[in-house]
Design an enzyme around this catalytic site. Sequence first.
Site, PDB file in Angstrom:
ATOM      1  N   SER A  87       0.841  -1.195   0.000  1.00  0.00           N
ATOM      2  CA  SER A  87       0.000   0.000   0.000  1.00  0.00           C
ATOM      3  C   SER A  87       0.870   1.236   0.000  1.00  0.00           C
ATOM      4  O   SER A  87       2.079   1.165   0.222  1.00  0.00           O
ATOM      5  CB  SER A  87      -0.905   0.012   1.243  1.00  0.00           C
ATOM      6  OG  SER A  87      -1.756  -1.108   1.273  1.00  0.00           O
TER       7      SER A  87
ATOM      8  N   ASP B 206      -4.086   2.243  -1.845  1.00  0.00           N
ATOM      9  CA  ASP B 206      -3.479   3.496  -2.305  1.00  0.00           C
ATOM     10  C   ASP B 206      -4.442   4.627  -1.983  1.00  0.00           C
ATOM     11  O   ASP B 206      -5.379   4.906  -2.745  1.00  0.00           O
ATOM     12  CB  ASP B 206      -3.185   3.438  -3.806  1.00  0.00           C
ATOM     13  CG  ASP B 206      -2.298   2.243  -4.168  1.00  0.00           C
ATOM     14  OD1 ASP B 206      -1.643   1.691  -3.259  1.00  0.00           O
ATOM     15  OD2 ASP B 206      -2.256   1.860  -5.352  1.00  0.00           O
TER      16      ASP B 206
ATOM     17  N   SER C  50      -3.424  -3.683  -3.165  1.00  0.00           N
ATOM     18  CA  SER C  50      -2.770  -2.476  -2.671  1.00  0.00           C
ATOM     19  C   SER C  50      -3.783  -1.458  -2.167  1.00  0.00           C
ATOM     20  O   SER C  50      -4.815  -1.233  -2.792  1.00  0.00           O
ATOM     21  CB  SER C  50      -1.924  -1.846  -3.783  1.00  0.00           C
ATOM     22  OG  SER C  50      -1.074  -0.850  -3.284  1.00  0.00           O
TER      23      SER C  50
END
Length: 396
Positions: free
Chosen positions: A274, A314, A312
């Site tokens: 991340s 983000d 991930s």
Amino acid sequence: MRHGPHILLVLFFFLFAPLIALAQLDAQKKPRARDLGVPFDGTPGKLNAITDVSGVLVGHTTLISGEGKLQIGKGPVRTGVTAILPRGEESMNDAVFAGWFSQNGNGEMTGTTWVEESGFLEGPVMITNTHSVGVVRDAVIQWRVAHGQPDPTGYWWSLPVVAETWDGWLNDINGFHVKAEHAFHAIDTAHDGRVEEGSVGGGTGMICNEFKGGIGTSSRKLDLKAGGYTIGVLVQCNYGRRSNLRIAGVPVGMEISADAAYAAAPFDEAERGSIIVVVATDAPLLPQQLKRLARRVSLGLGRDGSISGNGSGDVFIAFSTANPRAEGSKTVLDVKMVPNDSLDPIFAATVQATEEAIINAMVAAETMTGIENHKVIALPHDKLRAVLKKYSRLVE
């Protein structure tokens, strides 16, 4: 005898104050990406850091202890907390206009529903590891109550913004080593000037593009024709595969061979991790404009090769230090804003500063061994320079 938050804060100040000065001195000694000859677009601010935006302070608590076999609750420990205060000491009682954006939502940033609804960010932005979000969130509320903010009767309502990335490959993440006092320390020791980068604060146990990751920062100063504004970015980067890594347009990840960060892990072939990105500016922007600014972070990530994979998280937040005292008034207020047609230089600066902040994090980070002797190597400076030279991108 039971000690309250005030006593703990005083003790932490005396214990850690000498370390703060040492950490800032170390930050001045460490090379940064530009020192290694990496070319970037745009003109940085004086410190090339988020603290170039006047009033913004950054503090860290770094927790490193133990080695070898994982013993849940004992370690090894490779984690911490980072605090970003938008208006310095006034951050707790003078909210800033803000907007947030999730490029890929496999992550957490608390308090963002109210940021979206109200257009304001109250208090600090805190960053830690995935399983410590709750304790840090509660600690921010406890800190505010202990300091009687925003009034002496104590604060009765709060939705702190706390974000995370996962450090479980190096850290005893289920040992819950981050405590309230660590969040207090990050807030109370937040400072202007140079920002400590690499394996510090919330970024202590992070991995980026299969090299050691962590905290990084950068800034851009616009010329007077574009308003003379400053845009600063701070990242906690923990994402990506080495094969995707691009630096200054060069496929660095494909050129540097090294031991895989997630050797023998069941997810070693997946795009995981991340990144949390905080954007600060002194440009007078309204919440919807700041949300647009937060979206531009994705383009900076793309320059470094990110694909924002399924695994991930983000998540980005942007705030403006302009328009003080805009929140809380009971009368009609006049506020300033940059016209939409004049936003392009600010957008460009955000993209550029994001790109550089990530590489600064990787350049500053050092090789680390964590639980079960998991080893993550730092991005090798000499090999990076050699690759940039090979592609005629090295600034001598």
